[in-house]
Write a protein that holds these residues in place. Structure first.
Motif, PDB file in Angstrom:
ATOM      1  N   PHE A  17       0.844  -1.205   0.000  1.00  0.00           N
ATOM      2  CA  PHE A  17       0.000   0.000   0.000  1.00  0.00           C
ATOM      3  C   PHE A  17       0.875   1.250   0.000  1.00  0.00           C
ATOM      4  CE2 PHE A  17      -1.785   3.443   2.538  1.00  0.00           C
ATOM      5  CZ  PHE A  17      -2.986   3.680   1.914  1.00  0.00           C
ATOM      6  N   CYS A  18       1.855   1.294   0.906  1.00  0.00           N
ATOM      7  CA  CYS A  18       2.734   2.460   0.998  1.00  0.00           C
ATOM      8  C   CYS A  18       3.562   2.624  -0.273  1.00  0.00           C
ATOM      9  CB  CYS A  18       3.647   2.339   2.210  1.00  0.00           C
ATOM     10  SG  CYS A  18       2.785   2.533   3.788  1.00  0.00           S
ATOM     11  N   ARG A  20       2.744   1.743  -3.316  1.00  0.00           N
ATOM     12  CA  ARG A  20       1.879   2.287  -4.384  1.00  0.00           C
ATOM     13  C   ARG A  20       1.631   3.776  -4.178  1.00  0.00           C
ATOM     14  NH1 ARG A  20      -0.902  -2.663  -3.561  1.00  0.00           N
ATOM     15  NH2 ARG A  20      -2.457  -1.590  -2.284  1.00  0.00           N
ATOM     16  N   ARG A  21       1.433   4.196  -2.945  1.00  0.00           N
ATOM     17  CA  ARG A  21       1.236   5.613  -2.666  1.00  0.00           C
ATOM     18  C   ARG A  21       2.499   6.416  -3.010  1.00  0.00           C
ATOM     19  NH1 ARG A  21      -3.114   7.149   0.792  1.00  0.00           N
ATOM     20  NH2 ARG A  21      -4.893   5.906   0.108  1.00  0.00           N
ATOM     21  N   LYS A  24       2.738   6.902  -6.683  1.00  0.00           N
ATOM     22  CA  LYS A  24       1.854   7.998  -7.111  1.00  0.00           C
ATOM     23  C   LYS A  24       2.520   9.337  -6.830  1.00  0.00           C
ATOM     24  CE  LYS A  24      -2.672  10.120  -6.231  1.00  0.00           C
ATOM     25  NZ  LYS A  24      -3.064  10.260  -7.647  1.00  0.00           N
ATOM     26  N   ALA A  25       3.108   9.477  -5.640  1.00  0.00           N
ATOM     27  CA  ALA A  25       3.764  10.738  -5.286  1.00  0.00           C
ATOM     28  C   ALA A  25       4.927  11.034  -6.219  1.00  0.00           C
ATOM     29  CB  ALA A  25       4.250  10.686  -3.835  1.00  0.00           C
ATOM     30  N   VAL A  33       0.109  12.818  -0.755  1.00  0.00           N
ATOM     31  CA  VAL A  33      -0.469  11.498  -0.500  1.00  0.00           C
ATOM     32  C   VAL A  33      -0.382  11.205   0.995  1.00  0.00           C
ATOM     33  CG1 VAL A  33       0.138  10.653  -2.794  1.00  0.00           C
ATOM     34  CG2 VAL A  33       1.688  10.217  -0.883  1.00  0.00           C
ATOM     35  N   GLU A  34      -1.273  10.326   1.461  1.00  0.00           N
ATOM     36  CA  GLU A  34      -1.334   9.966   2.882  1.00  0.00           C
ATOM     37  C   GLU A  34      -0.767   8.566   3.090  1.00  0.00           C
ATOM     38  OE1 GLU A  34      -2.805  11.699   5.507  1.00  0.00           O
ATOM     39  OE2 GLU A  34      -3.581  13.421   4.376  1.00  0.00           O
ATOM     40  N   LEU A  35       0.042   8.427   4.122  1.00  0.00           N
ATOM     41  CA  LEU A  35       0.536   7.124   4.571  1.00  0.00           C
ATOM     42  C   LEU A  35       0.067   6.945   6.008  1.00  0.00           C
ATOM     43  CD1 LEU A  35       4.216   7.118   3.201  1.00  0.00           C
ATOM     44  CD2 LEU A  35       2.152   6.239   2.104  1.00  0.00           C
ATOM     45  N   GLN A 186       1.613  12.801   5.860  1.00  0.00           N
ATOM     46  CA  GLN A 186       1.534  13.278   4.478  1.00  0.00           C
ATOM     47  C   GLN A 186       2.912  13.302   3.808  1.00  0.00           C
ATOM     48  OE1 GLN A 186      -0.447  17.106   5.071  1.00  0.00           O
ATOM     49  NE2 GLN A 186      -2.363  16.178   4.354  1.00  0.00           N
TER      50      GLN A 186
END
Length: 199
Positions: A17-18, A20-21, A24-25, A33-35, A186
């Motif tokens: 999940f992290c 992939r985020r 994106k960033a 993006v939020e972690l 963030q």
């Protein structure tokens, strides 16, 4: 005395999940993006810990700024949960993390992080920089790959040397440093392909 605390509840899925985020960033510079998969370690912000959990392993040379090196909880947990060595020099580090507490005094321009080389530009250092928020401070205009026209972002109160490093982003691409700014949970990424201008 051990300072080890829990990390991801589900190591595989939370790490993915992290990751992939973070992709994106990095592919959409200036996008927040939020972690939110775990808390930070010691004084380390939650997103800083999660970036390192998702990106570092036992083959990763890691450099930590002085405040993190003095923080037994941060240092022990990163070493325990990732296996990464935390004694890399700046020139050899794949990842570096700069604590918010070090921001006013860090000699960023003297640290000589690895900017890669023409044969292996991707071997440059990725630097995680803690800041006090994304809604204050100098405004910057970002242009380059992954940005339609232009993107505007604030990165909190940065030291003058970090500001100077930011303003030369993109000038030596494909060489350069990938920067990941963190505030709480963030993240904003400004990769080495992005041009930055103070507004």
């Amino acid at each position: 005395m051990s300072h080890i605390t829990s990390a991801f509840r589900d190591a595989v899925h939370d790490s993915q999940f992290c990751f992939r985020r973070l992709l994106k960033a990095m592919s959409e510079p200036g996008t927040i993006v939020e972690l939110d998969r775990c808390q930070g370690f010691g004084t380390m912000m939650p997103a800083t810990g999660q970036v390192l959990l998702a990106m570092a392993d036992n083959s990763t040379p890691l450099w930590l700024s002085p405040a993190f090196m003095k923080d037994k909880a941060a240092k022990q947990n990163i070493h325990f949960h990732t296996g990464a060595s935390t004694n890399a020099t700046t020139g050899k580090a794949s990842f570096a993390a700069i604590a918010l507490a070090d921001m006013p005094v860090i000699k960023f321009d003297e640290l000589a992080f690895n900017v890669g080389n023409e044969e292996y530009p991707d071997r440059s250092t990725t630097i995680v920089i803690e800041t006090d928020g994304f809604f204050s401070g100098q405004q910057y205009k970002l242009t380059g790959p992954g940005i339609k026209d232009e993107q505007y972002i604030q990165l909190g109160e940065l030291s003058s040397v970090v500001k100077n490093a930011l303003l030369v982003q993109g000038e030596v691409f494909p060489l350069g440093l990938d920067l990941i700014f963190v505030s709480g949970e963030q993240v904003v990424a400004i990769p080495r392909s992005t041009s930055v201008e103070a507004v």
